[in-house]
Design a protein around this motif. Sequence first.
Motif, mmCIF file in Angstrom:
data_model
loop_
_atom_site.group_PDB
_atom_site.id
_atom_site.type_symbol
_atom_site.label_atom_id
_atom_site.label_comp_id
_atom_site.label_asym_id
_atom_site.label_seq_id
_atom_site.Cartn_x
_atom_site.Cartn_y
_atom_site.Cartn_z
ATOM 1 N N GLU A 116 0.823 -1.226 0.000
ATOM 2 C CA GLU A 116 0.000 0.000 0.000
ATOM 3 C C GLU A 116 0.850 1.267 0.000
ATOM 4 N N GLY A 117 2.087 1.155 0.503
ATOM 5 C CA GLY A 117 2.837 2.365 0.839
ATOM 6 C C GLY A 117 3.920 2.773 -0.139
ATOM 7 N N ALA A 118 4.143 2.011 -1.200
ATOM 8 C CA ALA A 118 5.180 2.399 -2.168
ATOM 9 C C ALA A 118 4.596 2.406 -3.571
ATOM 10 N N ALA A 119 5.266 3.111 -4.469
ATOM 11 C CA ALA A 119 4.777 3.227 -5.845
ATOM 12 C C ALA A 119 4.688 1.854 -6.502
ATOM 13 N N THR A 120 5.614 0.962 -6.170
ATOM 14 C CA THR A 120 5.600 -0.418 -6.672
ATOM 15 C C THR A 120 5.907 -1.309 -5.479
ATOM 16 N N SER A 121 5.145 -2.370 -5.274
ATOM 17 C CA SER A 121 5.405 -3.218 -4.105
ATOM 18 C C SER A 121 6.684 -4.030 -4.314
ATOM 19 N N GLN A 122 7.260 -4.508 -3.214
ATOM 20 C CA GLN A 122 8.447 -5.362 -3.325
ATOM 21 C C GLN A 122 8.107 -6.636 -4.106
ATOM 22 N N PHE A 123 6.872 -7.083 -4.015
ATOM 23 C CA PHE A 123 6.479 -8.324 -4.702
ATOM 24 C C PHE A 123 6.450 -8.102 -6.209
ATOM 25 N N GLU A 124 5.824 -6.983 -6.604
ATOM 26 C CA GLU A 124 5.784 -6.665 -8.030
ATOM 27 C C GLU A 124 7.202 -6.464 -8.569
ATOM 28 N N ASN A 125 8.035 -5.748 -7.821
ATOM 29 C CA ASN A 125 9.380 -5.484 -8.324
ATOM 30 C C ASN A 125 10.229 -6.754 -8.383
ATOM 31 N N HIS A 126 10.001 -7.666 -7.437
ATOM 32 C CA HIS A 126 10.733 -8.941 -7.510
ATOM 33 C C HIS A 126 10.356 -9.684 -8.796
ATOM 34 N N LEU A 127 9.059 -9.731 -9.061
ATOM 35 C CA LEU A 127 8.595 -10.411 -10.278
ATOM 36 C C LEU A 127 9.090 -9.703 -11.531
ATOM 37 N N ARG A 128 9.037 -8.379 -11.508
ATOM 38 C CA ARG A 128 9.527 -7.617 -12.664
ATOM 39 C C ARG A 128 10.993 -7.966 -12.925
ATOM 40 N N ALA A 129 11.789 -8.019 -11.844
ATOM 41 C CA ALA A 129 13.221 -8.313 -12.005
ATOM 42 C C ALA A 129 13.425 -9.713 -12.583
#
Length: 368
Positions: free
Chosen positions: A271-284
Motif C-alpha cells: 500500500e505504501g510504495a509506488a511499486t510493491s516489493q512483490f511486483e518489483n521482484h517479479l519484474r526483475a
Amino acid sequence: MRIGIIGAGQLGQMLGLAARELGLEVCYLDPSPAPPAAGCGPVVQRPFDDPDALADMAALCDVITYEFENVPVAALQQIEGRVSVHPPVAALRHAQDRLYEKQLFEELGVPLAGYRTVDTRADLVAAATELGLPLVVKTRRLGYDGKGQYVVRTGDDVDAAWRALRGQALIAEQWIPFDFEVSSIGVRDARGNVRIYPLTRNVHRNGILHTSRSPIDAPGLAELAAAATRKLLEHLDYVGVLALELFALGNKLLANEFAPRVHNSGHWTIEGAATSQFENHLRAVAGLPLGPTENRGHAGMLNLIGEIPAAARELQEGTLHDYGKQPRPGRKLGHITVTAKHAEQRDALLDVIEETVTQSAPVSGKGP
Ligand SMILES: Nc1ncnc2c1ncn2[C@@H]1O[C@H](COP(=O)(O)OP(=O)(O)O)[C@@H](O)[C@H]1O
Ligand SMILES: [Mg+2]
C-alpha cells in the motif's frame, strides 16, 4: 510467462497476487498440504529437493525463484543449467550460513558486529573473553524469528548457552545496544538497474518482527544503508529483491543479516510504495522494467502473530492481510498496513490499531 516459486507460504501468496496483476502465471513447489499460496496457482506437493518435481518445474516454467532462504542449494544447482534461477544460488549460499554472510559483509567493507566462530565450549569461553559480554550465540544455519539464539549476559550463562545450542555449528557475536533496527530493501534487474526502497525502521518482539515504518527521518543512515545494499546486489550479480537488516547506533549502521528474497519488513510496500516489493521482484526475475520505489505517504505495518483478533477485521483504518493460516503461538498469520500523509499521523494510527488489536485478544487462562 510462467514463474516457478519454491515455497508457497505467505510470501509466495503475496508474490502470486502481484503476478496476477502483471499477467504472469505462477506455480509452486511446497510439501505442505493447503499452503497459503494455493489459491494463486497450482502447487506441486513434493519436498523442496525432490529431483522429479524440480525437473518438472524447470520444464514447465520460464524462470524459477524462491520465497524462503532454506531451499537446499543442491536442489537449485540441479536445475540451474536448464532454467534461469533468480536470485542467484550464490546469494542463497551466503544467506544460509551466518558465517559466510558475515564474511561477505567484511569482504565488501560493510561494518558489522565483532564475531567469532564457535565449535567447542572452549571457543565460546574465548569469544566471551575476546568480544566481551553480553554476546549472542547463534546457530550458523536455519535460524529464523530469533530461534536458535542464546544471549550470554554473564559468565554464568556460558554453560546454559552451550547446553542449549551445542552440536550445531555456531557463531558468537557482540550484543549491540542499538538505538533502533532498520532494513533496506533493494531490487536489481538482469541489466544491472538497481532501485532501493526508502529505509524501514523495525521493532522486534521476542525475536519476531512486530512493526515496520517507512520512511524514517535519517538521511545519513538511509544513504549508508542504500550503499551497502547496492554493494551486495552488484557483488552477487543479483536479480530480484534483497533485504538487508542493520542495527543503527549513533550515526553508524552495523549489518546484521540479509535475506535473498522479499521480506516481512517490506510488506508496507503493497500500500505504501509506488511499486510493491512483490511486483518489483517479479519484474526483475521476469525481465520486465523495474517500477519506482518511492513511498506513497508514510507507511506502517503491524504483524499479527499467533492469532487474528476479531477487532482486526473491524478496523475503520488500515488494510488487513490475512494469510489464511491455522493459528498457532508465534506464527505469522497476517499483518495490517496503514498509510498517512505525515509520520505523526501514521504513528498515531499504528498505536491505536495496536491497542485495539491487543485489547481484543482473547484472554487465556482463567483470569483473576
Ligand atoms: N548482536 C545483536 N545485538 C542486539 N540484538 C540482536 C543481535 N542479534 C540479534 N538481535 C536481535 O534479535 C533479532 C533476531 O536476530 P537475527 O540475527 O535477525 O535472526 P533471525 O534470523 O531470527 O531474524 C534481531 O532483529 C535483533 O532484534
Ligand atoms: Mg533477522
